[in-house]
Motif scaffolding. Structure first.
Motif, mmCIF file in Angstrom:
data_model
loop_
_atom_site.group_PDB
_atom_site.id
_atom_site.type_symbol
_atom_site.label_atom_id
_atom_site.label_comp_id
_atom_site.label_asym_id
_atom_site.label_seq_id
_atom_site.Cartn_x
_atom_site.Cartn_y
_atom_site.Cartn_z
ATOM 1 N N PRO A 33 0.803 -1.230 0.000
ATOM 2 C CA PRO A 33 0.000 0.000 0.000
ATOM 3 C C PRO A 33 0.831 1.274 0.000
ATOM 4 O O PRO A 33 0.467 2.257 -0.652
ATOM 5 C CB PRO A 33 -0.821 -0.133 1.286
ATOM 6 N N ALA A 34 1.964 1.262 0.696
ATOM 7 C CA ALA A 34 2.819 2.452 0.743
ATOM 8 C C ALA A 34 3.373 2.789 -0.639
ATOM 9 O O ALA A 34 3.482 3.968 -1.014
ATOM 10 C CB ALA A 34 3.958 2.251 1.729
ATOM 11 N N SER A 35 3.720 1.760 -1.413
ATOM 12 C CA SER A 35 4.237 1.985 -2.765
ATOM 13 C C SER A 35 3.166 2.575 -3.661
ATOM 14 O O SER A 35 3.429 3.485 -4.460
ATOM 15 C CB SER A 35 4.753 0.672 -3.358
ATOM 16 N N VAL A 36 1.935 2.043 -3.519
ATOM 17 C CA VAL A 36 0.818 2.545 -4.322
ATOM 18 C C VAL A 36 0.496 3.986 -3.942
ATOM 19 O O VAL A 36 0.234 4.833 -4.806
ATOM 20 C CB VAL A 36 -0.425 1.646 -4.155
ATOM 21 N N ALA A 37 0.536 4.281 -2.651
ATOM 22 C CA ALA A 37 0.266 5.642 -2.191
ATOM 23 C C ALA A 37 1.275 6.629 -2.782
ATOM 24 O O ALA A 37 0.915 7.732 -3.202
ATOM 25 C CB ALA A 37 0.307 5.701 -0.665
ATOM 26 N N GLY A 38 2.542 6.236 -2.826
ATOM 27 C CA GLY A 38 3.569 7.085 -3.409
ATOM 28 C C GLY A 38 3.345 7.306 -4.896
ATOM 29 O O GLY A 38 3.498 8.422 -5.405
#
Length: 225
Positions: free
Chosen positions: A41-46
């Motif tokens: 999720p953190a990668s997608v948020a970025g």
């Protein structure tokens, strides 16, 4: 490096939003994208932050994600080339349709403004992919059916419009039983659990054999309205 192969991650995110919203009628959120892309999720948020900064996506106050006009056009171009690649792989090269999605994903960014019209001519201007999805920019300009096999009741029958192309295990099941676009299926029995459809038993075309599908398999087949 050619320009068309430098933004693969961004294009994957944009086409994921396109497929979820346009092809499947789903509400798109970061968690949905992370699951589909297989990313944290953190990668997608970025990635979404960068796409928003570049005016390719919009995120509302309920965290719902939509494509801007520019984002939609860019996603549509990649999806078009992906589906043209699928057609070429299956119809010209003889690749099994089960493998076409993954192989086309490798090719979609290598198709340029020069080679695209040559592929279209070679294929005689196809309008749908091997999985039944319309090719953006083709002669087909109809609203996609969002009616799924899981929505049919006992005794109903219908024609398969398209099938989910991105999950190998599900595709292998469809291939085993010839569950492909254009095939007619009839619902023999629907089993419920906790108030929801659990399994569906069908007959396919004029075959006497009954086939039972689980919730995931029957929710990834769209029917002609």
């Amino acid at each position: 490096m050619p320009k068309q192969v430098t933004n693969v991650a961004a294009d994957d995110a944009l086409t994921t939003i396109y497929r979820l919203s346009n092809d499947e009628g789903e509400e798109v959120k970061a968690s949905t994208m992370a699951e589909r892309l297989g990313n944290r999720p953190a990668s997608v948020a970025g990635m979404l932050s960068r796409l928003s900064r570049d005016n390719l996506v919009k995120i509302d106050n309920k965290k719902r994600i939509t494509l801007t006009e520019e984002g939609f056009e860019r996603a549509q171009l990649v999806v078009r080339r992906h589906r043209l690649a699928e057609c070429m792989l299956v119809e010209i090269m003889g690749l099994d349709w089960v493998d076409a999605y993954q192989e086309a994903h490798l090719m979609e960014h290598a198709i340029s403004d020069v080679t695209e019209p040559l592929i279209v001519k070679l294929l005689n201007d196809p309008i749908v992919s091997p999985f039944g999805y319309p090719i953006p920019g083709s002669a087909v300009d109809e609203e996609l059916s969002m009616r799924r096999l899981i929505d049919l009741d006992e005794g109903q029958q219908g024609e398969i419009d398209r099938v989910f192309e991105e999950e190998e295990g599900v595709l292998n099941f469809y291939n085993k039983y010839n569950l492909k676009p254009g095939v007619i299926v009839k619902i023999i029995h629907v089993e419920h659990a906790d108030g929801e459809v659990d399994t569906i038993t069908i007959v396919i075309g004029d075959q006497p054999q009954e086939v039972t599908l689980g919730k995931r398999q029957s929710s990834k087949i769209w029917m002609v309205e």
